[in-house]
Scaffold this active site. Structure first.
Site, PDB file in Angstrom:
ATOM      1  N   GLU A   1       7.968  16.963  15.474  1.00  0.00           N
ATOM      2  CA  GLU A   1       8.430  16.825  14.094  1.00  0.00           C
ATOM      3  C   GLU A   1       7.581  17.723  13.190  1.00  0.00           C
ATOM      4  OE1 GLU A   1       9.924  13.237  11.226  1.00  0.00           O
ATOM      5  OE2 GLU A   1       7.965  13.025  12.174  1.00  0.00           O
TER       6      GLU A   1
ATOM      7  N   CYS B   1      12.867  12.000   6.611  1.00  0.00           N
ATOM      8  CA  CYS B   1      12.799  11.721   8.053  1.00  0.00           C
ATOM      9  C   CYS B   1      14.156  11.961   8.692  1.00  0.00           C
ATOM     10  CB  CYS B   1      12.282  10.327   8.340  1.00  0.00           C
ATOM     11  SG  CYS B   1      12.910   9.110   7.219  1.00  0.00           S
TER      12      CYS B   1
ATOM     13  N   LYS C   1       0.855  -1.195   0.000  1.00  0.00           N
ATOM     14  CA  LYS C   1       0.000   0.000   0.000  1.00  0.00           C
ATOM     15  C   LYS C   1       0.883   1.235   0.000  1.00  0.00           C
ATOM     16  CE  LYS C   1      -2.450   2.859   2.863  1.00  0.00           C
ATOM     17  NZ  LYS C   1      -2.087   3.919   1.978  1.00  0.00           N
TER      18      LYS C   1
ATOM     19  N   GLU D   1       9.330   2.098  11.234  1.00  0.00           N
ATOM     20  CA  GLU D   1      10.280   3.223  11.128  1.00  0.00           C
ATOM     21  C   GLU D   1       9.470   4.502  11.188  1.00  0.00           C
ATOM     22  OE1 GLU D   1      13.559   2.807  10.398  1.00  0.00           O
ATOM     23  OE2 GLU D   1      13.661   0.755   9.649  1.00  0.00           O
TER      24      GLU D   1
END
Ligand SMILES: Cc1cc2nc3c(=O)[nH]c(=O)nc-3n(C[C@H](O)[C@H](O)[C@H](O)COP(=O)(O)OP(=O)(O)OC[C@H]3O[C@@H](n4cnc5c(N)ncnc54)[C@H](O)[C@@H]3O)c2cc1C
Length: 1012
Positions: A891, A795, A680, A761
């Site tokens: 973040e 990231c 996906k 992750e």
């Protein structure tokens, strides 16, 4: 008639004769410098440490720091210098300022060997002396790395000032030879093109020239008025084509077309130097005005070889020194044969190269007044004198400036003087005979190892095997070769990318189906994918899956599992390699798609495809290594073999920021280990997902083994995560979703066979610390790239820059002007560094964080101009940020950087480690002790020292973090595949009545594929 070789020998012998009349050591400054150089040539480790120490010294402000660095660099050394250093350090501990003073004085002396003066007035002392010795000059302003347009403007202004000053000071000077002096203006300025534009990008020569030409014109205009000569120096290969093009463009303009006092450098160590030179000569003939070429071998040999090896590029330089010498001679001939349009300047200290040019000029009947020899200030003094005595024209290249900006120049000279391959070392330090030094370099090329038949050269792998037969394991990353990055320095690669972009645009609006059980599935809903640079443009549509399609996919994957899990791993590895080959073939097409679908700049998009290819190849090789049942331990009478079974059905949920690489990495790991997969892609990069499906289909993935489901995460993602028949979830994405998956996977549902395994992750809040002795040229460029490259949407991106009080102001000043020079815009244009953020939701969220930042901290910088259309966020920097503020903890995933000021390194590490995350971190320093500390203390899965904190390479930088950044798995690392596997051990008692086989094989492949 005598042969050319004997003519060369005669010229060479004469030069040596004159050189020997004025004996001078290579290192004419006696004392410290001489000792340093002599030791460097004897001891490679000392040489490295010494050059590093010299490099850091000018940036150290306090005496104590100098002493500390001295100790760190040399304390552990065992050579003739060590006792002196150790006693020096002992003294220094008590009176640091004395040692610091002496060291500074000595290193400054060393620099003065190569730097002709601090400023115009200072350099004039040298120039006057040389003028009296009949040696001309070209001056070069030190300071190559400009980080911002402010610095570039300063360089241009300094060039103009220097011209004005030199013209005043050299009034009335004439050329030394009388004849042909109109070809060789007295005043000669060498210009470094990269110092005139901070955003020079090899992929975008048009932009570079559009910025460089306006900065150059005033310098050229003034030089012409003053009767000065302007030379373009040549720097690293990445800048070569732009420099050549700029030269032809500006000197082809009406205003300068008939101006002959322009020159450029050709580097003979480059394999394409001859093509460039011939092209220049043709250009010159068409232009109809003389120009000059300074022929050199090239000063960046080590840099070019390292850089191309790191990126997998064809190395642009020759590997053998004599090849560069041979090419220098071939190019000398081309230059002299075209003397009617081009004036030759031979830039070499090598008597053979010089004598060859002299002999060739004689052969062609060219008077010695019509070309010149150029040599560097501080090097080969006796050769300069000899050439003058022989009646040749000699010009000295004189760098002007301060020690700090001159450091890279100084280190290049030190390297050159101590190089094993260099002429000067051979002649003046090792006293190699004249006959040997004057040999035809062609003969030396033939004798070289690289030209031996291949079979006679041991490979690296063979070299590594010790004699007793036990093999030393090579590092895991060495089992394969990374795919090379596309090098956009070439016009050909730029063209290919432009074509791919045009073609990708032509396919806008195409529709793609789901793929379940090998069938193309359309649903009544299509999801559009928009171009974030121009949201009205629809890149493509993909059928949207709902719960029924998700159920179908699980069934198909379950059904395919039995066979796929028993398919030999070699076949599965070949599938991955097939996919890699297809991606390689379609590389530009896939990169172009990423530019449109997720707003990646060219090189970033290419890096993503490279990573996907690497994942396939690396995991294929790793599977071959771990796939076979392997003996666990030798013991008589019993055999135990460990091997792996796949876990079952894997659900792969990937993010949009590395839309092909991360998706492909997780999918390929799952497939090669024998799992069947439902993939996906992110809702923002569905066309990339559809492409990856096409690629695996073309590579021959069997029906049901890989199923492509595009749809909403909150609907099908959540459903599949909870599904009893999904055994493994590989997820990369936000912390919020990751934690939900982690939790949900912990619940065992009725009928579930396996404990669900989650590979997770998540994000980061990545810090970079700049130590007080860091090389700011590097630290700022890399920090800017880490924070704003791909709009801060990696990231691994830098989001917290931690600066020590001590150098805060210095860093901030350069950081803010560097940020102010960044190019922000549509990444379809090749040189863009900052493109749009992914979508409207991201745009709004980041804007909200910017507002929060404004309320919490100080807005130190925000770009003013961004394109009006598209999701462009201006690069933004906040200062005065405290570690507990939201912008320092949460973040943001956009081009927003928080700068945190700290007292000292202790606090810096505390702040760096003080968030919930531990993904990447960076540390810039030149203190070995501080570097060791950073290596030991920084909490991050990937700690990068003295480089950017983004851009992990498969096999080289296994990637992934811990704490709230992830579960400690390492994509692209040796252990990654184990996450997708269940280990199993089979033990058999092989003793019968006390009798056991003597030999136990290390591997038993039979029970992987039993005869049924
Ligand atoms: C006046 C002047 C101006 C200069 N301007 C420039 C410039 O604009 N740009 C620039 O790049 N350089 C420039 N140089 C530097 C010049 O390239 C180096 O000084 C020169 O390479 C040293 O060559 P040499 O002929 O004096 O010595 P040599 O000892 O004969 O040659 C050394 C050179 O050989 C080459 N080499 C070394 N090892 C290998 C190997 N294994 N395989 C292949 N080649 C190898 C390298 O180029 C090395 O510098 C200039 C030099 C001078 C004298």
């Amino acid at each position: 008639m005598r042969s050319l070789q004997s003519e060369i020998e005669q010229h060479g012998a004469r030069i040596f004769e004159l050189v020997d009349q004025h004996p001078e050591s290579l290192f004419s400054k006696a004392g410290f410098y001489q000792r340093m150089m002599a030791l460097s040539m004897r001891d490679e480790q000392f040489k490295v440490q010494m050059f590093r120490f010299v490099d850091v010294l000018p940036s150290l402000r306090k005496s104590g720091d100098i002493v500390q660095h001295l100790e760190e660099y040399f304390a552990g050394m065992h050579n003739g210098f060590a006792p002196a250093i150790q006693s020096g350090v002992r003294v220094a501990r008590f009176v640091p300022w004395i040692s610091a003073f002496i060291l500074r004085r000595n290193v400054s002396g060393m620099a003065r060997q190569f730097i002709a003066g601090k400023n115009c007035a200072d350099v004039m002392k040298t120039l006057r002396k040389r003028h009296a010795e009949k040696i001309g000059f070209t001056v070069d302003l030190l300071g190559e790395a400009v980080l911002s347009e402010k610095e570039a403007d300063e360089y241009a202004a300094r060039c103009l000032d220097l011209l004005e000053c030199l013209v005043r000071e050299t009034q009335g000077w004439t050329g030394p030879l009388g004849k042909d002096s109109e070809l060789f203006p007295v005043l000669n300025l060498s210009v470094k093109i990269s110092a005139l534009y901070s955003q020079m990008n090899p992929a975008d020569p048009t932009d570079a020239i559009a910025h460089l030409a306006p900065k150059l014109r005033p310098i050229l205009r003034r030089a012409r008025e003053l009767g000065a000569f302007i030379n373009f120096d040549m720097e690293s290969y990445a800048h070569k084509n732009i420099t050549l093009k700029l030269f032809k463009t500006t000197f082809g303009e009406g205003e300068f077309k008939d101006w002959p006092d322009a020159g450029i450098v050709i580097q003979a160590y480059l394999r394409d130097a001859e093509a460039d030179l011939r092209n220049l000569i043709n250009w010159g003939r068409a232009r109809g005005t003389r120009f000059t070429v300074r022929l050199v071998k090239g000063a960046y040999w080590d840099y070019e070889t390292i850089k191309s090896r790191q990126n997998g590029w064809n190395c642009p330089v020759y590997f053998q020194k004599p090849e560069s010498d041979v090419n220098f001679e071939a190019l000398s001939r081309v230059l002299l044969e075209n003397e009617s349009i081009v004036t030759a300047a031979f830039g070499s200290h090598n008597v053979r190269s010089i004598a060859h040019a002299q002999a060739r000029a004689d052969e062609l009947g060219i008077d010695r007044s019509r070309f010149e020899f150029q040599l560097l200030y501080g090097m080969a003094g006796p050769i300069k004198r000899a050439l003058v005595e022989m009646g040749y024209r000699v010009r000295e290249y004189c760098p002007v400036g301060q020690l700090l900006p001159g450091m890279s120049y100084l280190v290049r000279r030190l390297l050159e003087n101590t190089s094993n391959e260099g002429f000067l070392r051979a002649k003046f330090s090792e006293n190699v005979s004249a006959a040997e030094l004057l040999r035809d370099p062609k003969e030396l090329v033939r004798q070289n190892r690289a030209n031996l038949p291949e079979a006679t050269i041991p490979t690296i792998a063979e070299d590594r095997h010790p004699k007793n037969g036990a093999s030393i394991e090579s590092p895991p990353g060495d089992i394969y070769e990374n795919s090379p990055l596309v090098n956009f320095v070439y016009q050909e690669t730029q063209e290919k990318m432009r074509t791919a972009l045009r073609e990708a645009r032509n396919r806008f609006g195409e529709k793609y189906p789901l793929v379940i059980g090998g069938e193309k599935v359309w649903t009544d809903k299509l999801t559009p994918s928009v171009n974030p640079s121009a949201p009205k443009e629809i890149v493509g549509y993909v059928a949207e899956a709902g719960i029924p399609e998700a159920e179908r996919a699980v069934k198909a994957a379950r059904a395919a599992f039995d066979k796929w899990s028993r398919t030999p791993f070699e076949e599965r590895a070949c599938l991955l390699e097939g996919a890699a080959a297809i991606m390689d073939r379609r590389r530009y097409e896939l990169s172009a798609l990423e530019v449109f679908e997720v707003g990646k700049p060219w090189a970033e998009a290419d890096g993503d495809i490279r990573e996907a290819i690497d994942f396939c190849r690396f995991y294929a090789e790793r599977m071959r290594q771990i796939g076979r049942p392997r003996l666990t331990q030798h013991v008589p009478g019993e055999e135990s073999y460990q091997h792996y079974w796949p876990r079952g059905v894997a659900l792969v949920i990937a993010p949009w920021n590395f839309p092909i690489a991360i998706l492909c990495g997780m999918v390929s790991a799952a497939l090669v280990t024998g799992n069947t997969v439902i993939m996906k892609p992110s809702e923002q990069s569905i066309v990339c997902g559809a492409m990856l499906m096409q690629i695996f289909e073309e590579a021959g993935v069997p029906p049901g083994v890989l199923n492509f489901l595009s749809g909403r995460g909150s609907v099908i993602g959540a459903h599949l995560v909870d599904h009893k028949d999904v055994d493994l979830i590989a997820f990369t994405g936000s912390r919020e979703v990751g934690l939900r998956i982690w939790e949900s996977a912990g619940i065992t549902r009725p009928g579930q066979r396996e404990l669900k395994h989650v590979i997770c992750e998540m994000g980061g809040k990545n810090p970079v610390i700049i130590d007080s002795d860091a090389d700011l040229d590097e630290a700022i460029v890399d920090s800017i790239y880490s924070a704003f490259g791909y709009q801060g949407q990696k990231c691994s991106a830098l989001s917290r820059l931690i600066l020590l009080e001590e150098n805060y102001d210095r860093v901030m000043e350069r950081l803010l002007s560097a940020a102010g020079s960044l190019r922000v815009g549509n990444p379809e244009e090749p040189g863009m560094m900052v493109g749009p953020v992914i979508d409207e939701a991201a745009y709004k969220r980041i804007q909200e964080y910017i507002e929060i930042g404004k309320s919490e901290a100080t807005l130190a910088y925000q770009a003013k101009e961004v394109p009006p259309e598209g999701y462009f966020i201006p690069p933004t920097i906040f200062s005065g940020v405290k570690p507990n503020m939201r912008i320092a903890r949460e973040e943001i995933f956009g081009p927003v950087l928080s700068v945190i000021k700290v007292r000292d390194l202790d606090e810096a590490f505390e702040v760096a480690n003080g968030t919930d995350y531990a993904l990447t971190a960076g540390f810039f320093s030149r203190s070995p002790a501080d570097i060791d500390r950073a290596k030991a203390e920084i909490e991050a899965g990937n700690v990068y020292i003295n480089r950017s904190c983004t851009g992990a390479v498969v096999g080289r930088h296994p990637f992934g973090g811990f704490k709230m950044s992830g579960g400690g798995t390492k994509a692209g690392g040796a252990d990654y595949l184990l996450q997708f596997l269940l280990p199993r051990v089979v033990t058999e008692n092989v003793t019968r009545h006390g009798l056991a086989p003597e030999e136990t094989p290390e591997y038993r492949d039979e029970f992987l594929w039993p005869q049924r």
